[in-house]
Design a protein around this motif. Sequence first.
Motif, PDB file in Angstrom:
ATOM      1  N   VAL A  26       0.850  -1.190   0.000  1.00 27.89           N
ATOM      2  CA  VAL A  26       0.000   0.000   0.000  1.00 27.89           C
ATOM      3  C   VAL A  26       0.886   1.239   0.000  1.00 27.89           C
ATOM      4  O   VAL A  26       2.046   1.196   0.431  1.00 27.89           O
ATOM      5  N   ASP A  27       0.312   2.344  -0.477  1.00 31.54           N
ATOM      6  CA  ASP A  27       1.015   3.614  -0.411  1.00 31.54           C
ATOM      7  C   ASP A  27       0.765   4.229   0.961  1.00 31.54           C
ATOM      8  O   ASP A  27      -0.386   4.360   1.407  1.00 31.54           O
ATOM      9  N   PHE A  28       1.819   4.572   1.612  1.00 26.59           N
ATOM     10  CA  PHE A  28       1.759   5.113   2.966  1.00 26.59           C
ATOM     11  C   PHE A  28       2.288   6.538   2.923  1.00 26.59           C
ATOM     12  O   PHE A  28       3.436   6.777   2.566  1.00 26.59           O
ATOM     13  N   ASP A  29       1.421   7.500   3.231  1.00 27.29           N
ATOM     14  CA  ASP A  29       1.825   8.913   3.245  1.00 27.29           C
ATOM     15  C   ASP A  29       2.519   9.218   4.561  1.00 27.29           C
ATOM     16  O   ASP A  29       1.909   9.123   5.634  1.00 27.29           O
ATOM     17  N   PHE A  30       3.772   9.567   4.471  1.00 24.82           N
ATOM     18  CA  PHE A  30       4.552   9.908   5.654  1.00 24.82           C
ATOM     19  C   PHE A  30       5.058  11.329   5.489  1.00 24.82           C
ATOM     20  O   PHE A  30       6.022  11.584   4.767  1.00 24.82           O
ATOM     21  N   PHE A  31       4.360  12.269   6.128  1.00 19.00           N
ATOM     22  CA  PHE A  31       4.623  13.703   6.009  1.00 19.00           C
ATOM     23  C   PHE A  31       4.600  14.137   4.539  1.00 19.00           C
ATOM     24  O   PHE A  31       3.533  14.205   3.948  1.00 19.00           O
ATOM     25  N   PHE A  32       5.749  14.405   3.924  1.00 17.10           N
ATOM     26  CA  PHE A  32       5.775  14.944   2.574  1.00 17.10           C
ATOM     27  C   PHE A  32       6.132  13.903   1.516  1.00 17.10           C
ATOM     28  O   PHE A  32       6.251  14.245   0.345  1.00 17.10           O
ATOM     29  N   THR A  33       6.298  12.658   1.899  1.00 14.18           N
ATOM     30  CA  THR A  33       6.668  11.623   0.944  1.00 14.18           C
ATOM     31  C   THR A  33       5.644  10.499   0.949  1.00 14.18           C
ATOM     32  O   THR A  33       4.919  10.306   1.914  1.00 14.18           O
ATOM     33  N   VAL A  34       5.589   9.790  -0.147  1.00 19.29           N
ATOM     34  CA  VAL A  34       4.712   8.617  -0.259  1.00 19.29           C
ATOM     35  C   VAL A  34       5.616   7.398  -0.367  1.00 19.29           C
ATOM     36  O   VAL A  34       6.484   7.313  -1.234  1.00 19.29           O
TER      37      VAL A  34
END
Length: 92
Positions: A26-34
């Motif tokens: 899955v794509d995990f959004d971590f602050f400003f990055t995916v």
Amino acid sequence: MKTKTIVTIILTALITVFLVRNDDRVDFDFFFTVISVSKLIVMAVCVVIGFIIGLLVARPKTVVSTYDPKFENEEEDLPNDTLNKEDRDYIS
């Protein structure tokens, strides 16, 4: 076995089966990055963090001591002391 032990084993088995069955990426959004990460890793990290928080919350509270060093000497009378010498000898 204690009930707590049985419940812990059952919950651990259920969590393990749940984690193993959900291993899609899955794509995990971590602050400003995916970041593309396995669901297994994301859920395992969440379970570990939850376990650590549970341990911290369930810690025994600090015990406040009622020890007062000014009453250390046996010859001194305690305030409002109604015990006679025989009772004091029996207690100590």
